[in-house]
Each structure stands twice: as C-alpha cells, then as structure tokens.
Design an enzyme around this catalytic site. Structure first.
Site, PDB file in Angstrom:
ATOM      1  CE  LYS A 114      -5.320   0.893  -7.231  1.00  0.00           C
ATOM      2  NZ  LYS A 114      -4.926  -0.020  -6.199  1.00  0.00           N
ATOM      3  NE  ARG A 115      -3.165   8.230  -1.895  1.00  0.00           N
ATOM      4  CZ  ARG A 115      -1.835   8.250  -1.974  1.00  0.00           C
ATOM      5  NH1 ARG A 115      -1.229   9.296  -2.498  1.00  0.00           N
ATOM      6  NH2 ARG A 115      -1.111   7.249  -1.520  1.00  0.00           N
ATOM      7  CE  LYS A 164     -11.754  -1.688   0.499  1.00  0.00           C
ATOM      8  NZ  LYS A 164     -11.239  -0.320   0.392  1.00  0.00           N
TER       9      LYS A 164
END
Length: 813
Positions: free
Chosen positions: A543-544, A655
């Site tokens: 992720k970021r 997800k």
C-alpha cells in the site's frame, strides 16, 4: 462479435494483415496486444454509441464521478472478462502460438492514480456499468503517472512514468468536444437590463480536449465512459508571431505552461509554483468536466431548474470541490439565475465523499492564490462564505468562535472540505467508523448543523477484477461448488461457509493458494533473483507508504524476529516470507527512510545463512495494480495495521479477504466491519482502539520513551537503528526514524502497539500449523467478502444518494 475460437482467429489474422501488414510469423507481442485492443474496440463500438443514445432517449438521471485519480490498471484482461471472451481469446491465441498472460504484460499500467482513492474510483466505474447505471468518470489524462519507482542501493529513486509512450489503444480523442477553460484576468461588473453582470477580461484561455475510454460492463453489454481531459494551447501561433521579437520563445513558454496542467499526477506542492499547478489542475478538471456535462444536459431540451433531476455530480474527496463555485458561476453568469435559485440548484446536484481524517489531507488554498488565478470563482466562494457565516451568526448569536471554526475562508485560507460540505446535499464517509469519527470529531459542528446530509457508504472492490481475473482458479472452484450466481450477486458467496469444514474443499483451497504462491515465487525469482519458500507464510503489506499505515512497525518486528533467531538458532520456527510493496511521496523523507530500512533489513536477512528456511524479506519495487494482481492471490496474511482512527476505510483489506488471506489488523476503517462479520476466530486483532487513540491526542499521557525503556524488544530494535550492528549503515542513516519515534513522541503509536502486534504475530504462527483450521478460516473470509463488493456499494450510492435506477441497454447480446 466473434463468439467462438475459430471466428476469433480469423478476425485476428485479418486485422493483423490489414492494420499492420504482418503475418503471424512476423508479429511481436506488442503487435498482438495492439490488435487485440483494436478488436475489442470494434466489438463494443456500436454498443458504446447505443448506450449513450439510450440515455438520451430515456432521459434518466446520469451520474458524473469527478476524481483526480482513476487507477484503472491494465484493461485488456478485464475487458475480455467482462465481454465473456476471456477463454475464447486465450484458447485462440494459444493455437496461434501466443500466451494471453504474456500479451497482457505488454500493456502499461495507466498512470492515472496512486492509491486507494483512485482504485476505488475505477472499481466504482466497473460496477456502475455492470449494474446498468448511467454513470461516467471525469478525470485528467496525465501524460506521466506518479512516478516509476526504482530501488537503487536500497533507496527509492523516482523516474518518469511515461505510460503513454507507445500510445493508448483504449482511448479515443474527441477534439470536436473540446471546451475552453479560463485562468487569471480581472472581473468587470456592470448593470444590464436591471441585473448585475460579471465578465472576466484579460484572462488566459486554454483548450481542454477530452479522451474517452470505454467502461465495459459485465454480462449484458453496457458501455459507459471515462472522460479524461488534456490541456492544449488555445493561442494562434500566427497571431503570436505578430507580437514582436522573441514571440516564438514566448509561445513555447506559454505552450509549456499549458501542457504542464495535464502532465503530472500530483506535482510537488512543497513550493508556491507546485501549489499553483495543483490548483490549476483541480479547476481545469472541474471547469472542463462541468461544461461537458451541461452540454449533454442541454441536449435534453430541459430547463436548468431540472438539472438536479437529470444530473448527479459527485466529488471524490476534496480535489474537485471547485465544481461547486464553478456551477454557481455558470448558472449566474451564463444562465442568468439569481443567487438563491442558483444555490438551490447547485446544492441539490452535488454530493461529496470524504476520504480522510488527516488534517493535512483536508485541502486548504491561500486566498491570494485563488483570487488571482480564479478571480470570478473566488468572488463566488467569498459570497458563499459570507452568507454561510451570516446564517451561523443568526442561528448561534455570540458564537464567533464557532463561526471561525466552520468558516470556508479563515486565516487567509480557503478550506475545501468546508466548502464541499456546505455546497453538497450529501456527505458520506467510507466506513462506519470513519463516518462516526467525522460526525463526532473532524466535522462535528457541520454534522450538528446538517445531520441529514451525513451518511456512510463503506467502500467496495469489484470482485470481477480482484477475484475472477486475478484468481481464476479460485473463481472456477467457487462456481463449481455453489454455481455462478455469485458473479452477479456477490452475496451468494456466503454459501461457501457451508463448506468451511469440508476436507475436500479445504484441500482445494489450499492447493490453489499454493499454486498462486508458486507463481509469485517464480516472478520474484525472475525479477530479483531471490528464491522463496512457497510453504512459508506469505505475510504481505502492500500500500502507499505513510506513517499512519505503519510499515515501520512491521519492519521493526521483522528485526525483532531476526534477533530472536540469532539468539536461539536451534529453535523451531514457522517459516515466514515478509513481502512489502509501497511508493513514498518524493518529498516525504521519513517514508523514504523506511523504504531504505526495509531494503537494508531484507539484505541482511536474506544473506544470513542462519535465516534459511526461517525468514525472508522482500521489497517489490514499483507497486501497481498489475503487481497487486500477482501478490494478493498468493498472500496468507494481510497486514492492515494502521493506527486506529486514521485509515478511512482501506480497500486492500477487502481484496486480500476476498482471496482467502487472513487479516492481522487494528480495529480501523473497514476492518471494524470485517470483524463484525468474521469474529475473533477468523482474523487477528491487536492494538489500541480508535477511542483510546483519540483520548491520547486530546489529553496526552503517552510517552514513547517509557515504552522504549520498559520493553527490551523495543529498546533493542530501536537501538539497532542508530548503533553499530547489522542494520545500521552509518550513524545518521536511520536517525530520522529514531527521531520521529523517540524525540517527537511516536505520532502513530508504533511503540505503544508493538508488544500487542508481536504477540499476535506469534499467535499467527501457532494458527498456521493447524492446516485444516487455517483453511476453514480462509473459506469464511472468502464467503463474507461479497459484502465488500463495489456492486453492493454502488447500489447503496444509487438508492440513497444519487436516486438513480438501472437503464435497460439498447442492445442485448
């Protein structure tokens, strides 16, 4: 449409010859990709036009989703899936000597987004089209994406993401639909026929040229549009040449300034010029998109008073908030409405999604910058603020403190989140906890003023891309087990819970997971030359990179595990492979230091022979949608470890859940709702709760150095950041990290949650040893993931906010 393999092969070979003049023997993988894209465009071209015509005929309400990001990823495989042609094309290509997966690798990830905000917008577009709603995206066609990330000597290095270098087979340039956007100038005020008239003079006009991308729905062919705007010069070069010496160079400078508006996603805004460019981008999107929307509305022949009945304008976070004053400007200046009527139309047309609780992400713009760049728009913002503050003083006499707190313009700043709330009829958060915190803390006075506007719409993901396309073997198993109804009704996945204790189904689930791990291991070996054990726990955080997402806590724990193995080399361990993927903003030096730390730790761990069979660490560079599709199906453990109360929702958590990974996480964002469905038995929770974090922020009482002195595990890893040892490159390498924790008191409570996190990780080791129980937990996660399908989310937006219903497609296929 080619509806069988033989027809496809014939059409493909004909296209190859007619378009490229090549035979199959001469074609390259890039040629194959280009021809496939063109074939799909031909397949859906008529339906795209028919869908738009049907909208015009039926005159149903249409949604326009304005977002600075649309992280659409690669489209070839997803489009083939939605068209029902994936297996036909895969088999046909194989007989022609090509592998479809190899061809998909020829497509660059579209550089149109960065993180969850943009991916959410892409999932929403997919669901809007698949459910038959008239809903379109409106964004900017960035020439360069955020950046291409390279890891050199452990450091993040940013390279231009030139994703359009070879063109974009999916887009269609529409120069006939271009619109003018105006910057700068002065506002002249006059009286004409008894009304005040505002005209902007000496302004700089540029062209906004749309590039349309078809958004193909699943099943019944329904094609919406993602319209992306590109900035182009509106100046006549011939007239420029008449303006004297050096006019050519002035023209080049002007062209360059125009093109920069749509050149980069998120230009560096640490200085004035960068801030100005970002403000230009936001107004460019809002003005161009709104003119296009209103042009479509005008073709209906309806009066503007009916705009809210036919058009829904949705703001995805604060970036497109200038939509509100721009619509007011058009209604007043161009359409002749009075203020009250224009405001009524605007506030019944615009809705707003808030995506953050972080104060630095709630945008503010300097008054002087807005006034100079957008003089008429600023006048309207000023009037909105004046009337809003006047209303507050009437309602709350003597409460100037409250007025100052809620004002749209305050301390020489324009507060975009305040403008978005005041100018919208709906304000939604993206997880129940996030929405509750908006109401109780961040936007409490606005909620108390407008309680009817606030609502929750928990984020979702499209199960077609993230399960059917990313994990086809699991999708086939699900369909063989419970039928195919889940594809159009994802809540049907709940039927899988009946099989959680079925040994044969458990074995199939674990076999598919291991196959996905083998494929990821092969990718890692090819890209990085590192072998990983597919029977180890694949523990993933992708992720970021940001302080609140706490990649730092993860890697500090890895350092702790390394220390434990070194101290007790003969002790049996459950093998772990820790996988990281993240980009840090170029100017976010602490985040970039954490990337360096992860890579240093990986280098030490992976070269140490005592770690073989026990511990591996990997940082996969240039994290993207296409890389996520490789990683997520292979994960056993999903790291969702943000500081409670900081993550608005998260969609990565969904997800991973949908692909059978088990979550280790805090009760933050959508993790809260996941826990409500899964219970303690099917995910691994740790750490502070959001109310505890909020209490620390309000009242203090947390001292990071106390944690450092009290817990020997913490002291050891923190000392290893700055003292001689395996992980310290030189004295100052990780000093910024140490300072942020010990000197600045650990803003995101890494040390406070470390002990709980380490204990929970140990519990994961124990749980993984019971293969059948782990498989059952994985199945329960998949079964409940349908709740987080973006189809479900979009249906809630449609019913509760936009008030739209599905449109019957013109053509049934």
């Amino acid at each position: 449409m080619f509806n069988n393999k033989e027809l496809f092969k014939t059409a493909f070979k004909e296209q190859l010859v007619s378009r490229l003049g090549k035979s199959m023997d001469e074609a390259t993988a890039g040629d194959i990709y280009k021809i496939l894209g063109n074939l799909i465009r031909e397949v859906i071209g008529r339906e795209w036009a028919e869908t738009n015509q049907e909208y015009k005929i039926q005159q149903q309400k249409q949604v326009y989703y304005f977002s600075m990001e649309f992280l659409i990823g690669r489209l070839l495989g997803n489009n083939l899936l939605n068209l029902g042609l994936l297996e036909t094309v895969r088999d046909g290509l194989l007989e022609l000597g090509w592998n479809l997966e190899e061809i998909e690798e020829q497509e660059p990830d579209a550089g149109l987004g960065n993180g969850g905000l943009g991916r959410l917008a892409a999932c929403f577009l997919d669901s809007l089209a698949s459910l038959g709603y008239a809903g379109h995206g409106c964004g900017i066609r960035y020439k360069y994406g955020l950046f291409e990330q390279k890891i050199i000597d452990g450091h993040q290095v940013e390279l231009p993401d030139d994703w359009l270098q070879k063109g974009n087979v999916w887009e269609e340039r529409r120069p006939d639909k271009r619109v003018l956007v105006s910057f700068w100038g002065q506002v002249e005020i006059s009286e004409e026929n008894g009304r005040t008239v505002f005209r902007t003079v000496n302004d700089e006009k540029i062209w906004a040229v749309p590039y349309d991308v078809p958004v193909i729905g699943y099943g019944d062919l329904h094609v919406n549009t993602l319209r992306l705007w590109s900035a182009e010069s509106a100046m006549d070069p011939a007239r420029m040449r008449m303006q004297g010496q050096n006019s050519y160079y002035k023209f080049l400078d002007y062209n360059r300034s125009v093109e920069s508006i749509s050149e980069f996603l998120y230009p560096d805004d640490s200085g004035y010029e960068g801030k100005l460019l970002r403000l230009k981008q936001q107004y460019f999107l809002c003005s161009a998109g709104l003119h296009s929307v209103l042009r479509t509305f005008e073709k209906l022949g309806r009066p503007y008073t009916e705009l809210p009945d036919k058009v829904a304008l949705h703001i995805n976070d604060t970036h497109p908030t200038l939509l509100i004053p721009e619509l007011m400007r058009i209604l007043i200046d161009d359409q002749g409405f009075g203020w009250d009527e224009a405001w009524d139309i605007t506030t019944r047309t615009v809705s707003y999604t808030n995506h953050t609780l972080l104060s630095e992400a709630l945008e503010k713009w300097p008054v002087n910058m807005v006034r100079e760049l957008l003089p008429r728009v600023y006048m309207i913002i000023e009037e909105i603020n004046k009337r809003f503050c006047g209303m507050l003083l009437e309602r709350f006499p003597g409460r100037q403190d409250l007025v100052d707190q809620m004002a749209i313009i305050e301390s020489d700043q324009v507060k975009m989140a305040h403008l978005a709330v005041v100018g919208s009829y709906s304000v939604n958060g993206v997880a129940q906890l996030h929405t509750d915190l908006l109401k109780q803390d961040v936007m409490k006075p606005f909620y108390e003023l407008y309680p009817e506007r606030f609502n929750n719409k928990t984020n979702g993901i499209t199960h077609r891309r993230w399960l059917m396309h990313a994990n086809p073997e699991l999708s086939r198993l699900i369909s063989e087990t419970i039928g195919t109804e889940w594809i159009l009704n994802p809540h049907q996945l709940l039927k899988l819970e009946e099989y959680k204790d079925d040994p044969a189904f458990q074995e199939s689930i674990m076999r598919i997971k291991r196959g996905n791990k083998l494929r990821l291991a092969d990718y890692i070996r090819q890209k990085q030359g590192i072998s990983v054990d597919p029977d180890s726990i694949f523990d993933v955080q992708v992720k970021r990179l940001h302080g609140y997402k706490r990649q730092l806590m993860n890697i500090l724990h890895v350092m702790h595990l390394y220390n434990e193995i070194k101290d007790h080399p003969s002790e049996e361990r459950v093998p772990r492979t820790f996988i990281f993927g993240a980009k840090a903003a170029p100017g976010y030096y602490l985040a970039k230091s954490i990337i360096k730390l992860i890579n240093v730790v990986a280098d030490v761990v992976n070269k140490d022979p005592q770690m073989n069979g026990k511990l591996k660490v990997l940082f996969l560079e240039n994290y993207s949608v296409s890389l996520a599709e490789k990683i997520i199906p292979a994960a056993n453990v999903s790291e969702q470890i943000s500081t409670a109360g900081k993550e608005a929702s998260g969609t990565g958590n969904m997800k991973f859940m949908m692909n059978g990974a088990l979550t280790i996480g805090t009760l933050d964002g959508a993790n809260v709702e996941m826990h409500q469905m899964l219970g303690d038995d099917n995910m691994f929770l740790f750490g502070l709760r959001s109310e505890e974090v909020l209490q620390y922020y309000r009242s203090g009482g947390y001292h990071a150095r106390e944690m450092y002195e009290r817990d020997s595990r913490i002291k050891r890893v923190m000392d290893q950041l700055v003292s001689a040892g395996p992980f310290c490159c030189h004295d100052l390498e990780f000093g910024l990290i140490s300072q942020s924790i010990l000197d600045l008191n650990d803003e995101f409570f890494v040390l406070r949650d470390f002990g709980s996190y380490a204990d929970t990780q140990a519990a994961i080791d124990r749980a993984y040893l019971d293969t059948q129980a782990w498989a059952a937990k994985s199945i329960v996660n998949i079964a409940h993931a349908g709740h987080f399908s973006s189809d479900c989310t979009i249906n809630r937006y449609a019913a509760d906010i936009w008030k739209i219903r599905p449109v019957q497609p013109a053509i049934q296929v």
